[in-house]
Design a protein around this motif. Structure first.
Motif, PDB file in Angstrom:
ATOM      1  N   TRP A  58      -1.621  -5.638  -8.555  1.00 13.75           N
ATOM      2  CA  TRP A  58      -3.080  -5.651  -8.384  1.00 13.75           C
ATOM      3  C   TRP A  58      -3.750  -6.158  -9.652  1.00 13.75           C
ATOM      4  O   TRP A  58      -4.669  -6.987  -9.594  1.00 13.75           O
ATOM      5  N   SER A  64     -12.583  -3.067   3.871  1.00 17.08           N
ATOM      6  CA  SER A  64     -11.700  -3.983   3.147  1.00 17.08           C
ATOM      7  C   SER A  64     -12.512  -4.932   2.271  1.00 17.08           C
ATOM      8  O   SER A  64     -12.055  -5.345   1.196  1.00 17.08           O
ATOM      9  N   THR A 124      -7.702  -0.411  -2.352  1.00 18.06           N
ATOM     10  CA  THR A 124      -6.675  -1.319  -1.829  1.00 18.06           C
ATOM     11  C   THR A 124      -5.336  -0.622  -1.672  1.00 18.06           C
ATOM     12  O   THR A 124      -4.729  -0.637  -0.595  1.00 18.06           O
ATOM     13  N   ALA A 128      -5.301   2.412   0.970  1.00 23.03           N
ATOM     14  CA  ALA A 128      -6.117   2.130   2.151  1.00 23.03           C
ATOM     15  C   ALA A 128      -5.700   2.947   3.364  1.00 23.03           C
ATOM     16  O   ALA A 128      -6.504   3.178   4.270  1.00 23.03           O
ATOM     17  N   ALA A 154     -13.223  -3.042  -0.882  1.00 24.50           N
ATOM     18  CA  ALA A 154     -11.998  -2.977  -1.682  1.00 24.50           C
ATOM     19  C   ALA A 154     -11.763  -4.296  -2.412  1.00 24.50           C
ATOM     20  O   ALA A 154     -11.409  -4.316  -3.601  1.00 24.50           O
ATOM     21  N   GLU A 155     -11.989  -5.404  -1.731  1.00 21.48           N
ATOM     22  CA  GLU A 155     -11.824  -6.719  -2.343  1.00 21.48           C
ATOM     23  C   GLU A 155     -12.849  -6.929  -3.460  1.00 21.48           C
ATOM     24  O   GLU A 155     -12.535  -7.486  -4.514  1.00 21.48           O
ATOM     25  N   ALA A 186      -8.405  -0.136  -8.139  1.00 22.82           N
ATOM     26  CA  ALA A 186      -7.326  -0.493  -7.216  1.00 22.82           C
ATOM     27  C   ALA A 186      -7.169   0.517  -6.096  1.00 22.82           C
ATOM     28  O   ALA A 186      -6.474   0.239  -5.109  1.00 22.82           O
ATOM     29  N   THR A 193       0.839  -1.188   0.000  1.00 25.76           N
ATOM     30  CA  THR A 193       0.000   0.000   0.000  1.00 25.76           C
ATOM     31  C   THR A 193       0.877   1.242   0.000  1.00 25.76           C
ATOM     32  O   THR A 193       2.052   1.193   0.362  1.00 25.76           O
TER      33      THR A 193
END
Length: 298
Positions: A79, A196, A103, A106, A199-200, A100, A3
């Motif tokens: 990614w 999260s 992620t 973050a 984001a996934e 992306a 990150t």
């Protein structure tokens, strides 16, 4: 997955996609923002890429490493390899880079994301602070798509058997009111509010067939969690836009016309672009910026 560390507190973070081919217009978009900075504002620029020639990086540093801005080059290759976007027949890889952001960034509180065909006419700090702390994302409505809700427009046969747009929005995206379907050329990610799991999901949906690709994915994930910023922050302008605006209901047509007369950001949608021959309001402004950028490549 690696990150990115946030910039110092006095810098406004702004991210854009970057390829060797798109560098002149991407850098021109940034330059338009720098030319409109309010006193005391500084930008931290994050260029998302999958490998760049040294001359592109050098030109970026020459242009933007200075008193009012800093530039960083963020490789999104890992990614992209993990989530492997497919169905690229109608788009290119860099359109997925914005997915992306939740992620890779973050650790940020908030971040502005722009496409590489934006002419800013106001300070990016105003955009950065344009959404409340409780919103997950800031965006504008996709105004020019509104007429397709009621004129019988159907998606291509390959997309779920050619449903009506309204049915597709409701069934595939969960967008229950198509008036609130948002455009993704100018976005504010309130990363502190994005989970999260969301984001996934941005990554996992990359190889599912959607009509508007990444824009549909963002609408599916963030519908109901969007703060609609002033429509002038993303005034779509390009071939066919005038014709599309003529079909708008009166209330939306008024909003579009007012935006075009005094845009905070012009989004050159469609093809051709100002740098490939299209002429219209604001295109000469953008071409002058590209000419300024190209001197950094000399």
């Amino acid at each position: 997955m690696q990150t990115v560390l946030p910039p110092p507190a006095e810098f406004i973070p702004v991210a854009l996609p970057l390829t060797e081919h798109s560098a002149p217009n991407a850098y021109a978009s940034i330059l338009s923002g720098l030319n409109n900075l309010l006193p005391g504002v500084k930008l931290a620029l994050y260029m998302l890429h999958e490998g760049l020639p040294e001359e592109t990086v050098t030109a970026g540093r020459r242009l933007f490493d200075g008193r009012h801005s800093q530039i960083h080059f963020v490789d999104v290759s890992e990614w992209m390899q993990v989530y492997n976007p497919t169905h690229l027949e109608t788009t290119d890889r860099k359109t997925f880079y914005r997915l992306a952001v939740p992620t890779l960034f973050a650790q940020f509180q908030r971040l502005v994301y722009l496409t590489d065909d934006i002419l800013l006419r106001a300070c990016p700090s105003l955009l950065y602070y344009s959404i409340p702390a409780t919103a997950q994302i800031g965006a504008t409505r996709d105004l020019l798509l509104i007429p397709a809700q009621t004129n019988g427009f159907r998606l291509p046969q390959a997309i779920a058997g050619a449903p009506l747009l309204v049915d597709y929005h409701r069934g595939a995206l969960g967008v229950l009111d198509s008036n609130n379907y948002f455009q993704n050329g100018v976005l504010v990610f309130n990363l502190a509010q994005i989970s999260s799991a969301q984001a996934e999901e941005c990554g996992q949906l990359c190889n599912t067939l959607f009509w508007m690709n990444d824009q549909d994915i963002l609408n599916r994930i963030f519908f109901g969690k969007v703060h609609f910023i002033h429509q002038n922050w993303n005034v779509c302008w390009g071939p066919g836009c005038v014709e599309a605006s003529e079909a708008l209901p009166a209330e939306w047509k008024k909003i579009y016309d007012e935006g075009l007369s005094n845009p905070f950001a012009v989004h050159f949608t469609g093809f051709p672009k100002p740098w490939t021959g299209w002429d219209g309001p604001y295109t000469e402004d953008f071409r002058r910026l590209i000419a300024d950028v190209m001197r950094a490549f000399a």
